[in-house]
Motif scaffolding. Structure first.
Motif, PDB file in Angstrom:
ATOM      1  N   ALA A 380       0.444  -1.343  -0.081  1.00 33.11           N
ATOM      2  CA  ALA A 380      -0.188   0.276   0.277  1.00 33.11           C
ATOM      3  C   ALA A 380       0.823   1.054  -0.640  1.00 33.11           C
ATOM      4  N   MET A 381       1.760   1.095   0.314  1.00 29.84           N
ATOM      5  CA  MET A 381       2.753   2.063   0.758  1.00 29.84           C
ATOM      6  C   MET A 381       3.682   2.828  -0.691  1.00 29.84           C
ATOM      7  N   ALA A 382       3.716   1.554  -0.564  1.00 29.59           N
ATOM      8  CA  ALA A 382       4.689   1.842  -2.353  1.00 29.59           C
ATOM      9  C   ALA A 382       3.799   2.222  -3.516  1.00 29.59           C
ATOM     10  N   GLU A 383       2.393   1.663  -3.607  1.00 28.28           N
ATOM     11  CA  GLU A 383       1.445   2.261  -4.479  1.00 28.28           C
ATOM     12  C   GLU A 383       0.952   3.563  -4.149  1.00 28.28           C
ATOM     13  N   HIS A 384       1.046   4.146  -2.626  1.00 27.63           N
ATOM     14  CA  HIS A 384       1.025   5.794  -2.545  1.00 27.63           C
ATOM     15  C   HIS A 384       1.953   6.585  -3.091  1.00 27.63           C
ATOM     16  N   SER A 385       2.960   5.968  -3.048  1.00 29.82           N
ATOM     17  CA  SER A 385       4.512   6.200  -3.172  1.00 29.82           C
ATOM     18  C   SER A 385       4.099   6.951  -4.351  1.00 29.82           C
ATOM     19  N   VAL A 386       3.925   5.823  -5.941  1.00 29.99           N
ATOM     20  CA  VAL A 386       3.409   6.219  -7.413  1.00 29.99           C
ATOM     21  C   VAL A 386       2.971   7.778  -7.115  1.00 29.99           C
ATOM     22  N   ARG A 387       1.693   7.032  -6.665  1.00 30.63           N
ATOM     23  CA  ARG A 387       0.423   7.903  -6.723  1.00 30.63           C
ATOM     24  C   ARG A 387       0.574   9.762  -6.781  1.00 30.63           C
ATOM     25  N   GLY A 388       1.637   9.637  -5.391  1.00 34.17           N
ATOM     26  CA  GLY A 388       1.774  10.980  -5.187  1.00 34.17           C
ATOM     27  C   GLY A 388       2.857  11.761  -6.003  1.00 34.17           C
ATOM     28  N   ARG A 389       3.456  10.763  -6.920  1.00 35.64           N
ATOM     29  CA  ARG A 389       3.846  11.437  -8.075  1.00 35.64           C
ATOM     30  C   ARG A 389       3.663  12.560  -9.032  1.00 35.64           C
ATOM     31  N   ILE A 390       2.225  12.427  -9.125  1.00 31.28           N
ATOM     32  CA  ILE A 390       1.165  12.353 -10.204  1.00 31.28           C
ATOM     33  C   ILE A 390       0.040  13.401  -9.717  1.00 31.28           C
ATOM     34  N   PRO A 391      -0.480  14.387  -9.988  1.00 32.84           N
ATOM     35  CA  PRO A 391      -1.151  15.202  -9.448  1.00 32.84           C
ATOM     36  C   PRO A 391      -2.480  14.938  -9.396  1.00 32.84           C
ATOM     37  N   SER A 392      -3.136  15.083  -8.486  1.00 32.90           N
ATOM     38  CA  SER A 392      -4.343  14.251  -7.831  1.00 32.90           C
ATOM     39  C   SER A 392      -5.259  14.804  -8.950  1.00 32.90           C
ATOM     40  N   ALA A 393      -5.416  16.141  -9.605  1.00 36.92           N
ATOM     41  CA  ALA A 393      -5.983  16.828 -11.060  1.00 36.92           C
ATOM     42  C   ALA A 393      -6.593  15.541 -12.101  1.00 36.92           C
ATOM     43  N   LEU A 394      -5.226  14.983 -12.259  1.00 34.68           N
ATOM     44  CA  LEU A 394      -4.623  13.920 -13.004  1.00 34.68           C
ATOM     45  C   LEU A 394      -5.355  12.755 -13.077  1.00 34.68           C
ATOM     46  N   ARG A 395      -4.749  12.170 -11.822  1.00 38.11           N
ATOM     47  CA  ARG A 395      -4.693  10.881 -11.250  1.00 38.11           C
ATOM     48  C   ARG A 395      -6.855  10.626 -11.687  1.00 38.11           C
ATOM     49  N   LYS A 396      -7.483  10.857 -10.826  1.00 41.95           N
ATOM     50  CA  LYS A 396      -8.650  10.152 -11.057  1.00 41.95           C
ATOM     51  C   LYS A 396      -9.232   9.974 -12.632  1.00 41.95           C
ATOM     52  N   PRO A 397      -9.549  11.214 -13.138  1.00 45.14           N
ATOM     53  CA  PRO A 397      -9.681  11.563 -14.360  1.00 45.14           C
ATOM     54  C   PRO A 397      -9.407  11.313 -15.224  1.00 45.14           C
ATOM     55  N   VAL A 398      -7.869  11.081 -15.963  1.00 46.48           N
ATOM     56  CA  VAL A 398      -6.763  10.119 -16.921  1.00 46.48           C
ATOM     57  C   VAL A 398      -7.179   8.509 -16.578  1.00 46.48           C
ATOM     58  N   PHE A 399      -6.443   8.481 -15.425  1.00 48.83           N
ATOM     59  CA  PHE A 399      -6.441   6.754 -14.924  1.00 48.83           C
ATOM     60  C   PHE A 399      -7.123   5.843 -14.747  1.00 48.83           C
ATOM     61  N   GLY A 400      -8.553   6.647 -14.199  1.00 50.66           N
ATOM     62  CA  GLY A 400     -10.046   6.547 -14.594  1.00 50.66           C
ATOM     63  C   GLY A 400     -10.359   5.816 -15.214  1.00 50.66           C
ATOM     64  N   THR A 401     -10.213   6.681 -16.721  1.00 50.15           N
ATOM     65  CA  THR A 401     -10.811   6.266 -17.768  1.00 50.15           C
ATOM     66  C   THR A 401      -9.775   4.941 -17.981  1.00 50.15           C
ATOM     67  N   LEU A 402      -8.807   5.526 -18.391  1.00 45.07           N
ATOM     68  CA  LEU A 402      -7.866   4.662 -18.878  1.00 45.07           C
ATOM     69  C   LEU A 402      -8.156   2.878 -18.437  1.00 45.07           C
ATOM     70  N   GLY A 403      -8.587   3.134 -17.087  1.00 42.88           N
ATOM     71  CA  GLY A 403      -8.826   1.592 -16.403  1.00 42.88           C
ATOM     72  C   GLY A 403     -10.419   1.225 -16.729  1.00 42.88           C
ATOM     73  N   ARG A 404     -10.970   2.003 -16.866  1.00 41.11           N
ATOM     74  CA  ARG A 404     -12.189   1.535 -17.849  1.00 41.11           C
ATOM     75  C   ARG A 404     -12.019   1.572 -18.982  1.00 41.11           C
ATOM     76  N   LEU A 405     -11.313   1.745 -19.627  1.00 41.71           N
ATOM     77  CA  LEU A 405     -11.485   1.273 -21.192  1.00 41.71           C
ATOM     78  C   LEU A 405     -10.083  -0.071 -21.796  1.00 41.71           C
ATOM     79  N   TYR A 406      -9.126   0.307 -20.863  1.00 38.81           N
ATOM     80  CA  TYR A 406      -8.412  -0.863 -21.380  1.00 38.81           C
ATOM     81  C   TYR A 406      -9.233  -1.968 -20.749  1.00 38.81           C
ATOM     82  N   PRO A 407      -9.105  -3.374 -21.829  1.00 38.16           N
ATOM     83  CA  PRO A 407      -9.221  -4.470 -21.599  1.00 38.16           C
ATOM     84  C   PRO A 407      -8.376  -5.211 -20.450  1.00 38.16           C
ATOM     85  N   LYS A 408      -9.716  -6.101 -19.818  1.00 39.94           N
ATOM     86  CA  LYS A 408      -8.728  -7.389 -19.107  1.00 39.94           C
ATOM     87  C   LYS A 408      -9.092  -8.095 -19.537  1.00 39.94           C
TER      88      LYS A 408
END
Length: 631
Positions: A380-408
């Motif tokens: 959890a701390m490693a994942e949180h560290s990676v997230r911390g390098r990405i502005p929160s204003a971009l993280r949710k809309p950009v990666f959330g959209t990519l997560g929904r669109l990218y095939p499982k």
């Protein structure tokens, strides 16, 4: 240690049938096989089953003060009762026993609801004040001892140590709570304060409830929380020394008993630390026990033997069959509501083994939550560290959209499984941690539940449990926050529930020095990097113990109790799984999507996917329903 029950008339002083209280009491006879008694008066009744540990001759319950105006029914141990007895005697109180139970009635006379601040130990009790027409319920700070309660349609408030005591009430509404079902399939247990029934509740750890006659059902009030107030001035060397001093003291006060006492010894860091402290305090050899598995892949007994030899304990090991699935139906009876931690099976067996030699056993539970020992904290701390390098204003809309669109693509090589990576980056800390600990992800629960059941949930999601605790957390440090979340959910809801039911099924009292509230408070004040450093959890604990335990005990990979669910469900339990998950009982509830249940079973049994954890979770839910229908 014991079982308690009670009924209180919130509307007046109606008579309560003693036979009903005895029936409630009888459901918990396993918790206290030595003695039992029932106390009734107009508007109030208590029942108690006793496991005699302290003041065997005179500590019977329910117990009253000198004039009988205050009566208590209590489960637990108050370790500072001798000091409190002396203090209360100086204040003019007269004692007729040498038990810790009597401390509670006099502490109530002296301090009222704040009496709980004076108790050091594990406890759950009901206290009746006749003059004030009040019922007072309280549960210890970390939730070592359980407490269930309900307000019945006729205005009687009932409580008990286990949910089965409330199920003995003929007018208990038994409607299942849809939100509890959603929580269960996420966490594998139902977190406080819910139970599986809409009508019944768990009193949360560190909470008390004061109910007056003529008033609506009172709201529980919190009297303690883990403080997480950092002491940044302490040095590593001072912290190591103080940790050992405090641990030794927490163990020492738990060695008082008039019956045989010992310890669980798994060979892990926590139980080994407890045994090391006991050995330095005991006059003779410490009684220790562990279970070995006939499959070496699951067996840690050699490490337990190593610690036993070092401290010359009177060690007893018993080998059990790894394929111990005969307990499945026993578990549904023990836990009363759906409960999906499969390590309950070996826990049941080690308690069964311990009871052959002792009545009280010390355990190492709580060390992982206190000292950041779980591997998931590191992830959890490693994942949180990676997230911390990405502005929160971009993280949710950009990666959330990519997560929904990218095939499982679970079948693909890891480098191509970008969907889960995108989804992880879009989450905040609590979302990420919730996803990591969930038995079934949000997406899987969406597939599991029927359209009709999702409508009943009205948008409720299991993560709301963690969000509620996040809002009340006394810390915003990332590591401390997820430790806090575990102390509010996983520790009482899973770990302590597992140990309480498994131990009390064998009339065994388990004491947990690593959950001494003074020790917990102090550990919470340590800087987070003393707990998790360089990917090493329990860092300060292990450093402090280097003088007491071998290196390979302290620094080997944590294993823990495990059972081979994956192979069970493709082998000896294959038909049981098909009958349970694809049979009429689950189908008739209207909760489940039958197509997904079928897919889950087929994919697992064909070897294409490992659905062992979701299948076990569903299997235990079906076992609960079957027992509910037969009950």
């Amino acid at each position: 240690m014991c079982g308690i029950v009670g009924i209180f008339d919130t509307r007046g002083q109606r008579d309560i049938d003693p036979a009903l209280v005895r029936r409630m009491n009888a459901t918990q006879r396993h918790r206290g096989p030595d003695e039992d008694d029932v106390y009734t008066e107009p508007g109030m009744a208590f029942g108690h089953t006793r496991l005699s540990v302290i003041d065997i001759a005179a500590g019977q319950q329910p117990l009253s003060n000198e004039d009988g105006s205050i009566t208590v029914c209590y489960n637990g141990e108050i370790y500072n009762y001798r000091e409190l007895t002396a203090q209360l005697k100086e204040l003019g109180h007269t004692f007729k026993t040498k038990s810790d139970t009597e401390v509670i009635v006099h502490a109530w006379e002296e301090w009222g609801v704040d009496c709980v601040h004076h108790f050091r130990g594990m406890f759950a009790f009901g206290l009746f004040d006749r003059n004030r027409r009040q019922l007072f319920l309280a549960r210890d700070r970390l939730g070592v001892k359980p407490m269930f309660y309900t307000l019945l349609p006729d205005g009687f408030l009932a409580f008990g140590s286990e949910l089965k005591s409330l199920r003995a009430l003929p007018n208990l509404p038994r409607a299942i709570d849809p939100c509890a079902v959603e929580e269960y399939f996420a966490y594998g247990y139902i977190p406080e304060p819910r139970t599986i029934y809409k009508s019944a509740y768990k009193l949360s750890p560190g909470f008390r409830l004061l109910q007056n006659v003529g008033q609506p059902l009172a709201q529980p009030e919190q009297f303690w929380d883990v403080p997480f107030k950092l002491d940044t001035a302490i040095t590593m060397q001072d912290a190591e020394e103080e940790l050992i001093t405090r641990l030794r003291e927490a163990v020492k006060i738990r060695l008082v008993a008039e019956v045989p006492l010992g310890a669980f010894l798994s060979g892990g860091v926590d139980s080994s630390a407890v045994v090391a402290m006991m050995a330095g305090l005991a006059d003779g050899p410490v009684n220790t026990c562990s279970i070995a598995f006939n499959d070496k892949k699951y067996d840690e007994s050699e490490y337990a033997q190593q610690v036993a030899r070092q401290y010359q304990t009177d060690h007893y090991t018993e080998t059990v069959d790894t394929d111990d699935y005969a307990l499945l139906d026993t578990l549904s009876h023990l836990y009363d509501e759906p409960y999906a931690d499969s390590s309950a099976i070996p826990t049941y067996r080690v308690c069964q083994l311990a009871r052959k030699r002792v009545t009280v056993a010390l355990s190492g539970d709580g060390g992982d939550e206190n000292l950041a020992g779980y591997r998931r904290y590191r992830f959890a701390m490693a994942e949180h560290s990676v997230r911390g390098r990405i502005p929160s204003a971009l993280r949710k809309p950009v990666f959330g959209t990519l997560g929904r669109l990218y095939p499982k693509a679970d079948w693909a090589p890891r480098v191509f499984r970008a969907k889960s990576t995108f989804e992880a980056l879009s989450r905040d800390l609590v979302e990420g941690y919730f996803h990591g600990v969930s038995i079934m992800t949000d997406a899987m629960r969406q597939q599991l539940f029927s359209d009709g059941f999702r409508t009943q949930l009205q948008g409720y999601k299991a993560i709301d449990v963690m969000r509620r605790h996040e809002q009340q957390a006394p810390t915003d440090d990332p590591l401390s926050l997820i430790q806090y979340l575990d102390m509010k959910t996983y520790l009482p809801g899973d770990i302590l529930t597992k140990v309480d039911r498994a131990s009390m099924a064998h009339a065994l009292e388990v004491r947990v020095p690593l959950l001494d509230h003074k020790l917990v408070e102090w550990i919470s004040s340590l800087p987070p990097d003393m707990k998790l450093r360089g990917g090493e959890g329990k860092y300060i604990f292990k450093k402090a113990l280097e003088k007491h335990l071998p290196h390979d005990i302290l620094y080997r990979r944590k294993q823990g109790f495990a059972v081979p669910l994956e192979s069970w469900f493709r082998g000896p339990l294959k038909e049981r799984v098909r009958e349970a998950l694809l049979g009429p009982l689950l189908a008739d509830t209207g909760i489940f999507n039958k197509k997904f249940l079928h897919e889950m079973v087929e994919m697992h049994q064909s070897g294409r996917r490992d659905y062992s954890a979701p299948i076990w979770t569903t299997l235990m839910f079906e076992a609960f329903l079957r027992k509910e229908m037969n009950g």
